[in-house]
Design a protein around this motif. Structure first.
Motif, short mmCIF file in Angstrom:
data_model
loop_
_atom_site.label_atom_id
_atom_site.label_comp_id
_atom_site.label_asym_id
_atom_site.label_seq_id
_atom_site.Cartn_x
_atom_site.Cartn_y
_atom_site.Cartn_z
N ILE A 25 31.89 51.65 41.77
CA ILE A 25 32.60 50.83 42.78
C ILE A 25 32.60 51.55 44.12
O ILE A 25 33.15 52.66 44.23
CB ILE A 25 34.05 50.55 42.33
CG1 ILE A 25 34.06 49.77 41.02
CG2 ILE A 25 34.79 49.77 43.43
CD1 ILE A 25 35.46 49.53 40.48
N TYR A 72 40.15 48.23 43.41
CA TYR A 72 40.34 47.66 42.07
C TYR A 72 41.65 48.18 41.48
O TYR A 72 42.27 49.13 41.98
CB TYR A 72 39.18 48.05 41.15
CG TYR A 72 39.27 49.46 40.63
CD1 TYR A 72 39.80 49.71 39.36
CD2 TYR A 72 38.85 50.54 41.42
CE1 TYR A 72 39.90 51.03 38.90
CE2 TYR A 72 38.95 51.82 40.97
CZ TYR A 72 39.48 52.07 39.69
OH TYR A 72 39.59 53.35 39.24
N GLY A 96 43.95 52.62 39.30
CA GLY A 96 43.13 51.86 40.26
C GLY A 96 43.34 52.36 41.69
O GLY A 96 44.13 53.27 41.96
N PHE A 152 41.27 43.09 34.71
CA PHE A 152 40.55 43.91 35.68
C PHE A 152 40.55 43.15 37.02
O PHE A 152 40.03 42.03 37.10
CB PHE A 152 39.13 44.17 35.19
CG PHE A 152 38.29 44.99 36.12
CD1 PHE A 152 38.73 46.23 36.59
CD2 PHE A 152 37.04 44.51 36.56
CE1 PHE A 152 37.93 46.97 37.45
CE2 PHE A 152 36.25 45.26 37.43
CZ PHE A 152 36.70 46.50 37.87
N LEU A 195 39.66 42.95 41.11
CA LEU A 195 38.82 43.45 42.21
C LEU A 195 39.24 42.76 43.54
O LEU A 195 39.54 41.57 43.56
CB LEU A 195 37.34 43.15 41.94
CG LEU A 195 36.68 43.93 40.80
CD1 LEU A 195 35.26 43.43 40.58
CD2 LEU A 195 36.66 45.41 41.11
#
Length: 480
Positions: free
Chosen positions: A80, A87, A99, A143, A145
């Motif tokens: 990433i 995230y 994160g 998850f 993003l």
């Protein structure tokens, strides 16, 4: 364009500025877009990070519930790009595990379930929610993003290039508007400058008294063409007015010079004879009658010159008017024949009057005084050039409200120069026709002007058998 008004030309120019600026701006934007998408290593597009989302999400979802363990963090963050994507990993209860986002977008399990497989735009950023499954296929966590569709964000590592690209694209319309406004204004100015310069030059020439130019075919615009046309009409009228004024002034000067010249001779003769009388009248009394006759003749000659000058001055005045009366024609001409008979007999010239064209009781509304002046001048002119033993014929007629008469003499007639200038001021005739100089050349000019004032005309010819012929037509006037 020259036939369009100022307003129309400015309107067309404004539309051209907008259209050309829009077209060029679109071209700049198209080139910039093409450059960005074909040279991502130099400038990244706004969706640069968005295109990496499927790969990142696929890797994370492939780990399933193993993603919830902190041990998976290092490998995940290697995939990433921290500069553009943030995230966070949440468990099935919505509790934060780890994160790069501190803020949690889920506050309860119910909210977690409602946001699975959805995306939201929050504060200009896009947030995606992916469900993580366990070994049995159940929900193990979420998850999340977050990324931004922004050119600045996609190129955070090269701010100067990004700034220049954005400024260039934003400023392009304004730059093109100013550029095309300048170019079209310059072109419009170059079209308008020549006619304006011609009008300015024309005004300057008029100020200097120079009217020998023209302002035809002045373009630039409809208003300038109309202004130039009006200016040209004014110039012509002014030139005609000044020409008439200059001509009148010249005629006045010529008149003064001619009268001065013609008066000097009789006055000199009168003065000489008076001096002789004063000095020697007692010694030579036999000369007294001859001196007195000479003085009388020259006095009449000077008076006649002054009368002609006064008549011309009266005729040319703007307020000159005729005074018509009901004139009995036949008695009038019979009376004038009696007046002229003595003059003709003194010079041994026969006078014949033909009034067959008149009815016994025929009358005509006409200015009697001016008619007498016309006839007196014609008779004086005929007597001047008719030799002794010759004759003068008068023919008179009246038809359809027009009095027509002609005078014919048996002199030498007119030369070519006479016929061309006979009715002009101060024209005294061909010297070969007569040696007499007792006139200022105004008699026939007065005849012509008075005939025109009566709505008629005067003309001169040579008789086939020899001699001169002058014809005059006068139109009857309205009764008073």
């Amino acid at each position: 364009m020259n036939k369009l008004t100022f307003r129309s030309q400015f309107g067309v120019a404004f539309l051209l500025v907008l259209l050309l600026s829009f077209a060029c701006s679109v071209a700049v934007w198209g080139v910039s877009t093409y450059y960005i998408f074909t040279n991502e290593k130099t400038v990244r597009p706004a969706n640069y990070f968005e295109k990496q989302i499927p790969e990142i999400a696929g890797y994370a979802l492939g780990l399933k519930e193993a993603l919830l363990t902190p041990a998976a963090r290092t490998a995940l963050e290697e995939r990433i790009p921290a500069a553009g994507i943030q995230y966070q990993v949440l468990d099935a209860q919505g509790e934060f595990r780890y994160g790069t986002m501190d803020k949690s977008y889920i506050s309860s399990k119910e909210e977690l379930l409602s946001k699975l497989n959805t995306n939201e735009r929050i504060n200009g950023k896009i947030v995606l929610f992916y469900p993580l499954s366990d070994a049995q296929g159940g929900l193990a966590g979420v998850f999340v993003l977050r990324y931004d569709l922004s050119l600045v964000t996609s190129n955070a590592d090269q701010p100067l290039a990004t700034f220049l690209l954005i400024v260039t694209n934003l400023a392009a319309p304004f730059v093109f508007i100013m550029l095309f406004t300048f170019l079209l204004a310059r072109r419009l100015g170059s079209r308008l400058k020549p006619p304006v310069s011609r009008l300015t030059d024309g005004a300057r020439r008029i100020q200097q008294g120079n009217l020998d130019f023209t302002l035809a075919d002045v373009g630039g615009s409809k208003e300038l063409a109309e202004l130039a046309s009006a200016f040209e009409e004014m110039r012509r009228a002014l030139r005609d007015s000044l020409t008439a004024q200059w001509k009148m002034e010249q005629q006045r000067c010529d008149m003064v010079a001619a009268i001065t010249h013609d008066l000097r001779t009789p006055l000199t003769i009168i003065r000489g004879h008076v001096d002789n009388l004063l000095e020697g009248a007692a010694q030579r009394p036999d000369r007294l009658p001859r001196y007195l006759r000479t003085i009388q003749g020259n006095t009449e000659r000077a008076a006649r010159l002054l009368d002609e000058l006064t008549t011309v001055s009266d005729i040319e005045r703007p307020d000159f008017t005729l005074s018509p009366v009901a004139l009995a024609l036949l008695p009038f001409f019979e009376r004038k024949r009696g007046d002229y008979k003595l003059l003709c007999e003194s010079k041994r010239v026969a006078l014949l009057l033909n009034t067959d064209g008149l009815k016994p009781d025929q009358t005509l509304w006409i200015d009697c005084l001016r008619l007498e002046q016309i006839m007196d001048n014609l008779m004086a002119n005929s007597l001047r050039f008719t030799p002794e033993g010759g004759e003068i014929r008068w023919r008179v007629g009246c038809r359809d409200g027009r009095l027509q008469f002609e005078v014919l003499d048996s002199g030498r007639g007119f030369s070519a120069g006479d016929l061309a200038h006979l009715f002009e001021q101060f024209y005294q005739g061909d010297p070969s026709r007569s040696e007499e100089k007792g006139h200022a050349g105004l008699g026939l000019y007065i005849v012509k002007k008075l005939a025109e004032k009566h709505g008629g005309h005067a003309a001169a010819f040579n008789r086939p058998e020899g001699g001169a012929r002058i014809c005059v037509t006068l139109k009857e006037m309205a009764s008073a």
